[in-house]
Write a protein that holds these residues in place. Structure first.
Motif, short mmCIF file in Angstrom:
data_model
loop_
_atom_site.label_atom_id
_atom_site.label_comp_id
_atom_site.label_asym_id
_atom_site.label_seq_id
_atom_site.Cartn_x
_atom_site.Cartn_y
_atom_site.Cartn_z
N TYR A 122 -3.89 6.43 -9.49
CA TYR A 122 -3.33 5.28 -8.83
C TYR A 122 -2.32 4.79 -9.96
O TYR A 122 -2.65 4.50 -11.14
CB TYR A 122 -4.20 4.24 -8.42
CG TYR A 122 -5.05 5.03 -7.36
CD1 TYR A 122 -4.83 5.01 -6.22
CD2 TYR A 122 -6.26 5.27 -7.90
CE1 TYR A 122 -5.53 5.81 -5.05
CE2 TYR A 122 -7.16 6.01 -6.81
CZ TYR A 122 -6.99 5.97 -5.73
OH TYR A 122 -7.75 6.67 -4.56
N GLN A 123 -0.88 4.44 -9.69
CA GLN A 123 -0.16 3.55 -10.17
C GLN A 123 0.11 2.21 -9.71
O GLN A 123 0.22 2.14 -8.54
CB GLN A 123 1.36 4.42 -10.27
CG GLN A 123 1.27 5.94 -10.71
CD GLN A 123 2.58 6.34 -10.79
OE1 GLN A 123 3.44 6.28 -9.76
NE2 GLN A 123 2.92 7.68 -11.42
N THR B 51 7.00 4.26 5.52
CA THR B 51 6.25 4.62 4.41
C THR B 51 4.82 4.73 4.87
O THR B 51 4.33 4.41 5.95
CB THR B 51 6.48 3.43 3.66
OG1 THR B 51 5.86 2.31 4.20
CG2 THR B 51 7.47 3.20 2.99
N ASP B 52 4.19 5.81 4.18
CA ASP B 52 2.92 6.07 4.52
C ASP B 52 1.76 5.11 3.77
O ASP B 52 1.41 5.17 2.87
CB ASP B 52 2.50 7.46 3.81
CG ASP B 52 0.91 7.90 4.10
OD1 ASP B 52 0.50 7.37 5.16
OD2 ASP B 52 0.80 8.71 3.51
N ASN B 53 1.65 3.85 4.56
CA ASN B 53 0.94 2.80 4.05
C ASN B 53 -0.46 2.72 5.06
O ASN B 53 -1.20 1.74 4.82
CB ASN B 53 1.58 1.36 4.16
CG ASN B 53 2.04 1.36 5.68
OD1 ASN B 53 1.63 2.16 6.67
ND2 ASN B 53 2.43 -0.04 6.06
N TRP C 8 0.87 -1.21 -0.17
CA TRP C 8 -0.08 0.04 0.13
C TRP C 8 0.91 1.38 0.18
O TRP C 8 1.57 1.63 0.99
CB TRP C 8 -0.94 -0.07 1.28
CG TRP C 8 -1.65 -1.08 1.17
CD1 TRP C 8 -1.53 -2.39 2.02
CD2 TRP C 8 -2.91 -1.48 0.48
NE1 TRP C 8 -2.38 -3.42 1.85
CE2 TRP C 8 -3.44 -2.68 0.97
CE3 TRP C 8 -3.84 -0.78 -0.37
CZ2 TRP C 8 -4.69 -3.29 0.43
CZ3 TRP C 8 -5.02 -1.08 -0.90
CH2 TRP C 8 -5.27 -2.44 -0.33
N ASN C 9 0.74 2.16 -0.99
CA ASN C 9 1.49 3.23 -1.23
C ASN C 9 2.83 3.20 -0.88
O ASN C 9 3.69 3.78 -0.31
CB ASN C 9 1.19 4.47 -0.26
CG ASN C 9 1.47 5.60 -0.67
OD1 ASN C 9 1.66 5.92 -2.06
ND2 ASN C 9 1.45 6.67 0.10
N GLU C 10 3.55 2.10 -1.39
CA GLU C 10 5.05 1.49 -1.48
C GLU C 10 5.49 0.74 -2.50
O GLU C 10 4.66 -0.04 -3.06
CB GLU C 10 5.08 0.79 -0.11
CG GLU C 10 6.45 0.15 0.22
CD GLU C 10 6.69 -0.76 1.52
OE1 GLU C 10 7.88 -0.99 1.85
OE2 GLU C 10 5.50 -0.89 1.98
N ALA C 11 6.54 1.07 -3.16
CA ALA C 11 7.20 0.20 -4.11
C ALA C 11 8.26 -0.55 -3.40
O ALA C 11 8.75 -0.40 -2.68
CB ALA C 11 8.05 1.19 -5.12
N GLU D 36 2.08 -3.53 -6.34
CA GLU D 36 2.46 -2.18 -5.94
C GLU D 36 1.32 -1.11 -6.10
O GLU D 36 0.97 -0.98 -7.43
CB GLU D 36 3.69 -1.86 -6.30
CG GLU D 36 4.69 -2.45 -6.43
CD GLU D 36 6.38 -2.10 -6.97
OE1 GLU D 36 7.33 -2.67 -6.70
OE2 GLU D 36 6.15 -1.21 -7.77
N THR E 121 0.44 2.54 -5.80
CA THR E 121 1.03 3.78 -5.10
C THR E 121 0.18 5.00 -5.89
O THR E 121 -0.35 4.90 -6.70
CB THR E 121 2.53 4.20 -5.61
OG1 THR E 121 2.86 4.01 -7.15
CG2 THR E 121 3.28 3.17 -4.83
N THR F 92 -1.69 3.16 -15.09
CA THR F 92 -1.99 4.17 -14.19
C THR F 92 -3.76 3.97 -14.44
O THR F 92 -4.39 3.87 -15.58
CB THR F 92 -1.49 5.65 -14.35
OG1 THR F 92 -1.61 5.70 -15.82
CG2 THR F 92 0.04 5.47 -14.24
#
Length: 281
Positions: free
Chosen positions: A216-217, A137-139, A82-85, A203, A205, A233
């Motif tokens: 969203y990617q 990370t902002d998850n 979540w919001n992390e690569a 992923e 993000t 995306t």
């Protein structure tokens, strides 16, 4: 006599002119016809072309295709970041310096059994390492977004793996009960947990917004062979959404049509369907 000569010269000039015209027609290809002008687009149609892509198939078709593709080896296990690569670093430990000491020597010895000689060499390496602190990370993605995405994957016969729990289960399996192990290398532990508990890593993000809509990617990787299954995306909306909910709003420029915002749960469900559509085209 002069008049007849003039007539002959005039006829000869006309023949030469006709011959030159014919030669010009045979030496040069005809000019191409101009293509018709491209039809102009409306402002709304142009914005639709620029918007990130969605899906065109219905949900039942995508779900059935995904289930047929990945149900052969059992339930497909997907770990969502979540919001992390996924980081390319393989270890928590880093080193900026390394010292190498080499020793070489010869010796002679004498004793009751006679004299002996030989040589020996050795090498010692010292490396100063330090642990790089884990970057937060902002998850904390919205629960509604997670709920919609997980529900859609579960409906297609897949399971969503919790990355933190997978790491704890993996570490617990490595512990023999003596608790004599040093603090584990978290980067290696997390990767081992993904390899053991997940078939795919997704992923998710946040990217740059499009017309005040969040974008969203998404990237999907396989832990079996490190292949990339999907990269895209999306705004979390379906292409050519039929009759999206809207309402009329009174403004200083008259009544304007405003599309109502879509819930995060529906956005999560749509992102899952778009992901499945690309994983099983």
């Amino acid at each position: 006599m002069n008049r007849q000569r003039l007539i002959r010269f005039a006829a000869l000039g006309t023949a030469l002119a006709l011959a030159g015209t014919a030669a010009a027609q045979t030496d040069h290809s005809p000019a191409p016809m101009m293509a018709p002008a491209k039809a102009p687009l409306s402002e709304e149609a142009y914005r639709e072309q620029q918007a990130p892509g969605g899906r065109r198939d219905d949900a039942d078709t995508i779900t059935a295709r995904f289930r047929d593709r990945f149900s052969g080896d059992g339930e497909a296990r997907i770990a969502v970041l979540w919001n992390e690569a996924l980081s390319s670093r393989v270890s928590d430990w880093q080193s900026r310096q390394r010292a190498t000491v080499g020793v070489r020597g010869e010796f002679e010895a004498s004793g009751p059994d006679g004299d002996s000689q030989g040589n020996a060499q050795g090498q010692a390496i010292a490396q100063n390492e330090y642990r790089d602190g884990e970057r937060p990370t902002d998850n904390g993605a919205a629960h509604e977004l997670q709920s919609g995405l997980i529900t859609a994957f579960r409906g297609a016969g897949a399971s969503v793996v919790d990355r933190a729990l997978a790491a704890r289960l993996t570490d617990n399996a490595l512990e023999d009960g003596s608790f004599s192990r040093l603090s584990p290398d978290n980067a290696r532990l997390r990767m081992r947990a993904l390899a053991e508990h997940a078939d795919f890593v997704m992923e998710l993000t946040a990217g740059p917004s499009f017309e005040d809509q969040p974008v969203y990617q998404v990237r999907v990787l396989s832990t079996r062979d490190a292949s990339v299954l999907a990269v895209f995306t999306s705004t979390g909306r379906r292409d050519n959404d039929e009759d999206p909910p809207y309402q009329w709003v009174a403004t200083d420029r008259g009544y304007q049509k405003r599309v109502q915002p879509v819930s995060l749960a529906e956005t999560g469900r749509e992102l899952a369907l778009q992901t499945m559509a690309r994983m099983a085209p």
